[in-house]
Design a protein around this motif. Structure first.
Motif, PDB file in Angstrom:
ATOM      1  N   GLN A 288      10.975   5.916   0.210  1.00 52.58           N
ATOM      2  CA  GLN A 288      11.084   6.821   1.344  1.00 52.58           C
ATOM      3  C   GLN A 288      12.519   6.768   1.865  1.00 52.58           C
ATOM      4  O   GLN A 288      13.063   5.687   2.050  1.00 52.58           O
ATOM      5  N   ASP A 289      13.107   7.923   2.122  1.00 50.75           N
ATOM      6  CA  ASP A 289      14.487   7.983   2.591  1.00 50.75           C
ATOM      7  C   ASP A 289      14.500   7.872   4.117  1.00 50.75           C
ATOM      8  O   ASP A 289      14.460   8.868   4.839  1.00 50.75           O
ATOM      9  N   GLN A 318       9.688   9.759  -3.332  1.00 53.26           N
ATOM     10  CA  GLN A 318       9.905   9.776  -4.781  1.00 53.26           C
ATOM     11  C   GLN A 318       9.280   8.537  -5.414  1.00 53.26           C
ATOM     12  O   GLN A 318       9.228   7.475  -4.797  1.00 53.26           O
ATOM     13  N   MET A 319       8.818   8.678  -6.647  1.00 49.56           N
ATOM     14  CA  MET A 319       8.268   7.557  -7.402  1.00 49.56           C
ATOM     15  C   MET A 319       9.394   6.876  -8.175  1.00 49.56           C
ATOM     16  O   MET A 319      10.175   7.535  -8.868  1.00 49.56           O
ATOM     17  N   VAL A 320       9.510   5.564  -8.042  1.00 49.74           N
ATOM     18  CA  VAL A 320      10.511   4.777  -8.762  1.00 49.74           C
ATOM     19  C   VAL A 320       9.775   3.894  -9.770  1.00 49.74           C
ATOM     20  O   VAL A 320       8.973   3.032  -9.382  1.00 49.74           O
ATOM     21  N   VAL A 321      10.017   4.106 -11.054  1.00 53.78           N
ATOM     22  CA  VAL A 321       9.297   3.394 -12.112  1.00 53.78           C
ATOM     23  C   VAL A 321      10.096   2.179 -12.568  1.00 53.78           C
ATOM     24  O   VAL A 321      11.259   2.303 -12.969  1.00 53.78           O
ATOM     25  N   ARG A 322       9.462   0.999 -12.493  1.00 54.51           N
ATOM     26  CA  ARG A 322      10.098  -0.242 -12.932  1.00 54.51           C
ATOM     27  C   ARG A 322       9.108  -1.064 -13.775  1.00 54.51           C
ATOM     28  O   ARG A 322       8.106  -0.547 -14.253  1.00 54.51           O
ATOM     29  N   GLY A 323       9.389  -2.352 -13.922  1.00 56.36           N
ATOM     30  CA  GLY A 323       8.659  -3.178 -14.878  1.00 56.36           C
ATOM     31  C   GLY A 323       7.204  -3.441 -14.579  1.00 56.36           C
ATOM     32  O   GLY A 323       6.411  -3.707 -15.492  1.00 56.36           O
ATOM     33  N   SER A 324       6.795  -3.406 -13.309  1.00 52.72           N
ATOM     34  CA  SER A 324       5.409  -3.743 -12.981  1.00 52.72           C
ATOM     35  C   SER A 324       4.427  -2.640 -13.364  1.00 52.72           C
ATOM     36  O   SER A 324       3.220  -2.890 -13.467  1.00 52.72           O
ATOM     37  N   ALA A 325       4.935  -1.434 -13.569  1.00 53.68           N
ATOM     38  CA  ALA A 325       4.090  -0.310 -14.006  1.00 53.68           C
ATOM     39  C   ALA A 325       4.979   0.689 -14.735  1.00 53.68           C
ATOM     40  O   ALA A 325       5.226   1.787 -14.246  1.00 53.68           O
TER      41      ALA A 325
END
Length: 334
Positions: A288-289, A318-325
């Motif tokens: 969230q900005d 916005q969705m931020v995609v990283r290692g946990s999913a």
């Protein structure tokens, strides 16, 4: 040191000194320079209280906090304060218990006593909006509130909580996860209730159970408690957590018990706190900005001061995609 002392030192009238301090264009440049030099030499400090009584407004922005300084609330407050400083302004701060309508009214009266030009209210409960809309002479007010509301007479700024929850849930489903669990934050907060409703809606559309577990807090300990329960009762294959703190607490307990993240359980949080990217594995989250949120609130307050009509602004998460999913392609790539 008074305004009259400055006037006597320069040999001009008090009215001329006042015009200089208020940047009035009618003062000759050489006179302005002499007055400003005297102000600095004598250490004169304008009486802001007297000035606000004379003009009817202090020109300051009122900021009313109606909840504790969570990550989102603290980030939004910092953004407002920074934006006010950048444009050379000042702000007056008041706090209130968002669960107590009388506390909110007293805090508003406190800010009115400072003759603020406009008030920005940081609210986490729609109940606060009802108090704001009931004021007889509220002055220009902008409320920062999570999600939707029915108060068309108020100017509001929000981030679309339902969309954020939808993005998180749809991301997990797109990775082939089908046994989802949502761990909520405190459901007395509108953030939590809107995220839960959106999660359940997406699960219903996908034809899977919208399982969820409620908590009474937004803390890592709350997430850890849920994880310990899941270890005994059976694990889902994906968790959408109410915020990043809950997600990190849950991940900590699961990893300590030998559960593989994301192989056994994928995890998505909400807020994208600074620690999210440094966790192991790094935490996927909805960002969230908050800086844009605070600036939008100030912009709306300027509109109201200039005579504009109330309106609402909704920002997009916005969705931020990283290692946990991670995305499916990242999980299957060599």
């Amino acid at each position: 040191m008074t305004l009259s002392d400055v006037a006597d030192a320069v040999g001009v009238s008090s009215q001329t000194v006042s015009r200089v301090l208020n940047n009035h264009p009618s003062v000759r440049p050489e006179t302005r320079q002499k007055v400003l030099a005297a102000v600095q030499a004598l250490g004169y400090e304008p009486n802001l209280a007297a000035r606000s009584l004379a003009s009817g407004s202090s020109g300051a922005v009122g900021i009313l906090l109606t909840a504790g300084l969570s990550h989102g609330m603290a980030s939004t407050f910092s953004a407002i304060a920074r934006a006010v400083r950048e444009r050379g302004g000042t702000f007056a701060l008041a706090t209130a218990d968002g669960n107590d309508s009388e506390s909110v009214r007293q805090a508003l009266a406190h800010l009115h006593g400072y003759r603020v030009a406009a008030t920005v209210v940081l609210a986490q409960r729609a109940d606060v909006l009802a108090v704001l809309s009931s004021q007889r002479r509220p002055g220009p007010i902008v409320a920062i509130i999570s999600g939707q509301h029915d108060f068309s007479t108020l100017s509001t700024v929000s981030i679309d909580q339902a969309l954020g929850a939808r993005l998180a849930t749809e991301h997990l489903l797109a990775q082939g996860r089908s046994r989802l669990l949502h761990v909520t934050g405190d459901l007395s907060w509108q953030d939590a209730s809107e995220r839960l409703a959106a999660y359940q809606s997406v699960c219903a559309e996908a034809g899977i159970p919208g399982r969820w577990v409620g908590t009474d807090a937004w803390t890592g300990e709350a997430g850890a408690r849920v994880a310990r329960r899941l270890l005994g009762a059976g694990l889902p294959d994906a968790v959408f957590a109410g915020n990043d703190d809950i997600a990190l607490g849950l991940c900590h307990e699961l990893l300590a018990a030998g559960v593989r993240i994301p192989d056994d359980v994928a995890v998505v949080g909400f807020d994208d706190i600074p620690l999210a990217r440094w966790a192991t594995p790094s935490l996927s989250s909805v960002t969230q900005d908050f800086d844009a949120l605070g600036r939008a609130a100030l912009s709306l307050s300027d509109e109201l001061v200039a005579g504009g009509t109330p309106r609402s602004v909704t920002l997009t998460p916005q969705m931020v995609v990283r290692g946990s999913a991670p995305s499916r392609s990242r999980m299957t790539s060599p």
